[in-house]
Design a protein around this motif. Structure first.
Motif, PDB file in Angstrom:
ATOM      1  N   TRP A   1      -6.235   8.010  -2.289  1.00  0.00           N
ATOM      2  CA  TRP A   1      -6.082   8.916  -1.133  1.00  0.00           C
ATOM      3  C   TRP A   1      -6.557  10.319  -1.498  1.00  0.00           C
ATOM      4  O   TRP A   1      -7.201  10.995  -0.697  1.00  0.00           O
ATOM      5  CB  TRP A   1      -4.630   8.936  -0.660  1.00  0.00           C
TER       6      TRP A   1
ATOM      7  N   VAL B   1     -12.429   2.779  -2.043  1.00  0.00           N
ATOM      8  CA  VAL B   1     -11.578   1.946  -1.197  1.00  0.00           C
ATOM      9  C   VAL B   1     -10.303   1.656  -1.976  1.00  0.00           C
ATOM     10  O   VAL B   1     -10.350   1.086  -3.062  1.00  0.00           O
ATOM     11  CB  VAL B   1     -12.291   0.625  -0.843  1.00  0.00           C
ATOM     12  N   GLY B   2      -9.161   2.096  -1.462  1.00  0.00           N
ATOM     13  CA  GLY B   2      -7.915   1.854  -2.184  1.00  0.00           C
ATOM     14  C   GLY B   2      -6.742   2.405  -1.414  1.00  0.00           C
ATOM     15  O   GLY B   2      -6.911   3.237  -0.520  1.00  0.00           O
ATOM     16  N   SER B   3      -5.550   1.939  -1.737  1.00  0.00           N
ATOM     17  CA  SER B   3      -4.352   2.340  -1.002  1.00  0.00           C
ATOM     18  C   SER B   3      -3.286   2.865  -1.952  1.00  0.00           C
ATOM     19  O   SER B   3      -2.128   2.458  -1.892  1.00  0.00           O
ATOM     20  CB  SER B   3      -3.816   1.166  -0.178  1.00  0.00           C
TER      21      SER B   3
END
Lengths: 154, 419
Positions: free
Chosen positions: A143, A136-138
């Motif tokens: 990605w 989970v990450g941005s």
């Protein structure tokens, strides 16, 4: 079947041990080598259960081919497993399009495994689009890890 | 020269001042104050009205039927005054309301109706719609519902279930139980059914379901070996268009809801998805990567005659035809981030209404003048970023967050509730 269950239990114990001791590279690799051959843990750690894709792409790259070659050899050796290939996307696309793109990625990996001699009947696909990120990450690193096809064993 | 306040507004003009309006608690029954509260909230949230605080009202006792003291309402700057009364009658409530044009000193509109007491919120929304229509010349959109995806739980294992609420966030209820991921709800024109996509038990592939909203009865809309997704009703409710994937490739199909006959609409090696009928049902807009990147295409609703309509920089997705036919709303993905925009059906006149790290999934209010969509914040520290519903008017001037009990995505705005 009984043998496999025993191996899976062993693999789980090894993973727990590796986590609870520390993340030192040498110790981790020592744990890796002690995973029971033919177990789910063996597949994940020594073969690699996932391949990664470029943005908006579903073609298998060089690294992916190497991973899928190892997966094919392993799956041919341990023919009791069924595989569901899960296609995933990063969050930089729209929900419906990403469902389609994830399906395309899963199918790419499946076709490659079939070409390497894994029977088609053992290989199912499912797309999760951008609904199940891991990690989970941005950021770019997250990605890149999320544009993936994961071979899940049953 | 400062324009004098008037009880009309042209929302297509490049700039305007919200209409100042006073709304007195309805008399006669305790529910009257609650109804006035719902009306105030609706009108204020539209961005077209400025509701004058009750504390500043000079005339304290306004009769519901005879003319008010106009000078005292002009003095506090009101262009309009809303009064009403609620009377219990034989197990029903009778509601009268009037909108007074304070500027010219005469009644602008009025309504009277009888209904079950439990319908008081709907009656308030219907009154707000009547006021909105009188002032803007456009149909209202307050007596509507919104279906959406309620999200909760950890970022790597989110629970995503379908919920339906009133347009203002009231009467929230869950339509799916959350055991499997459910996405992309869309209303039938009667609001009695929704179509959506849900995963099966034990992580079997997603399929499209048709569900009765009140009874909860749901059925699979066609049993295909591959994934089916991105469903949407035709304007007359007799058909559902959707994507079905086979061997990794997604094409568009149309299913007759009653007879369940399936008709293939596209046959390309590209991803064809997010289809949406035109308001008159004769055309379908969708997105496809047949030309390389994801772009918008229009074809005839029976398939064929496909032509690209999006030509700007970036990728275009989730096209949704306005219920009045004059615009197509879409999500745009460019290097700078995501945007919500509109263009005419021929692709001209593109405008951006909202932008951000993630904005996605526009849906139209039934009057075609307001759009709802969702915003996502970046994830961090293993936690999913917040996702929230927002609405924006077609000029892009006025955006507000729509309150939901949980994180929320994929809004679908209903038509006006049949009266």
């Amino acid at each position: 079947m009984r043998m496999i269950k025993a191996w899976m239990a062993m693999a789980a114990m090894v993973v727990v041990a590796a986590c609870s001791s520390n993340t030192n590279d040498q110790q981790a690799s020592a744990a890796t080598t002690s995973v029971a051959p033919g177990s789910v843990g063996d597949f994940r750690q020594n073969v690699g259960d996932r391949v990664f894709f470029d943005t908006d792409m579903s073609t298998i790259n060089d690294e992916g081919r190497q991973t899928l070659n190892r997966q094919a050899e392993w799956l041919k050796k341990y023919s009791n497993y069924q595989v569901t290939i899960e296609g995933h996307c990063d969050e930089r696309g729209t929900r419906e399009y990403n469902l389609a793109l994830g399906e395309r990625r899963a199918n790419s990996a499946r076709q490659y495994l079939i070409a390497q001699g894994v029977p088609a009947a053992r290989l199912k696909t499912i797309s999760y689009g951008k609904e199940r990120p891991d990690p989970v990450g941005s950021d770019e690193a997250a990605w890149a890890r999320n544009r993936r096809a994961v071979s899940a064993l049953q | 020269m400062p324009a004098r306040a008037q009880l009309t507004i042209d929302m297509t003009r490049p700039s305007f001042e919200p209409v100042p309006i006073a709304i007195v608690d309805f008399k006669g029954d305790s529910v009257g104050a609650q109804m006035a509260g719902v009306i105030r909230n609706d009108l204020q949230n539209s961005g077209l009205f400025r509701v004058i605080p009750q504390g500043s009202y000079i005339q304290q006792n306004v009769d519901a039927t005879s003319p008010p003291q106009f000078p005292s309402w002009r003095q506090i700057g009101a262009a309009g005054l809303v009064v009403g009364q609620v009377v219990q009658s034989g197990g029903n409530i009778k509601v009268d309301f009037r909108l007074w044009d304070v500027v010219v000193g005469q009644q602008a509109t009025g309504l009277s109706f009888t209904s079950q007491p439990s319908n008081w919120r709907r009656l308030a929304h219907i009154i707000a719609d009547a006021i909105y229509k009188r002032v803007t010349g456009e149909e209202g959109y307050f007596d509507t519902r919104v279906a959406y995806v309620s999200e909760s739980g950890p970022g790597n294992n989110r629970t995503k279930r379908i919920a339906i609420m009133d347009q203002d966030g009231a009467n929230n209820r869950y339509i799916t139980d959350g055991r499997t991921i459910a996405l992309t709800p869309r209303f039938s024109p009667t609001l009695q059914e929704i179509v959506y996509m849900a995963y099966g038990e034990n992580n079997t592939p997603p399929r499209v379901y048709l569900q009765n909203v009140d009874s909860g009865r749901r059925e699979l809309l066609g049993n295909f070996p591959g994934m089916s997704f991105a469903p949407r009703f035709s304007p007359d409710g007799t058909k559902v268009v959707m994507s079905i994937s086979a061997d990794g490739n997604s094409d568009l199909y149309e299913m007759d809801v009653r007879g369940r006959q399936l008709r293939r609409l596209t046959n390309t090696p590209a991803i064809d998805t997010s289809p949406c009928y035109s308001n008159d049902g004769t055309q379908i807009v969708f997105n496809s990567d047949r030309g390389g990147a994801q772009q918008l295409y229009v074809m005839s609703s029976g398939g064929g005659g496909e032509r690209r309509i999006s030509f700007g920089e970036g990728r275009y997705a989730t096209p949704v035809w306005s219920p009045r036919g004059d615009f197509i709303a879409f999500t745009k993905i460019s290097s700078g981030g995501f945007g919500i925009g509109v263009m005419r059906p021929d692709g001209s006149g593109e405008r951006t209404l909202a932008s951000g790290f993630l904005v996605e999934g526009p849906t139209w209010a039934p009057n075609g003048r307001v759009i709802m969509f969702f915003r996502g914040q970046p994830s961090g520290g293993g936690r999913a970023g917040a996702v929230t519903l927002h609405q924006v008017d077609i000029t892009g001037r006025f955006e507000r967050q729509v309150p939901t009990p949980t994180d929320a995505s994929d809004p679908a705005w209903s038509p006006l509730i049949p009266q």
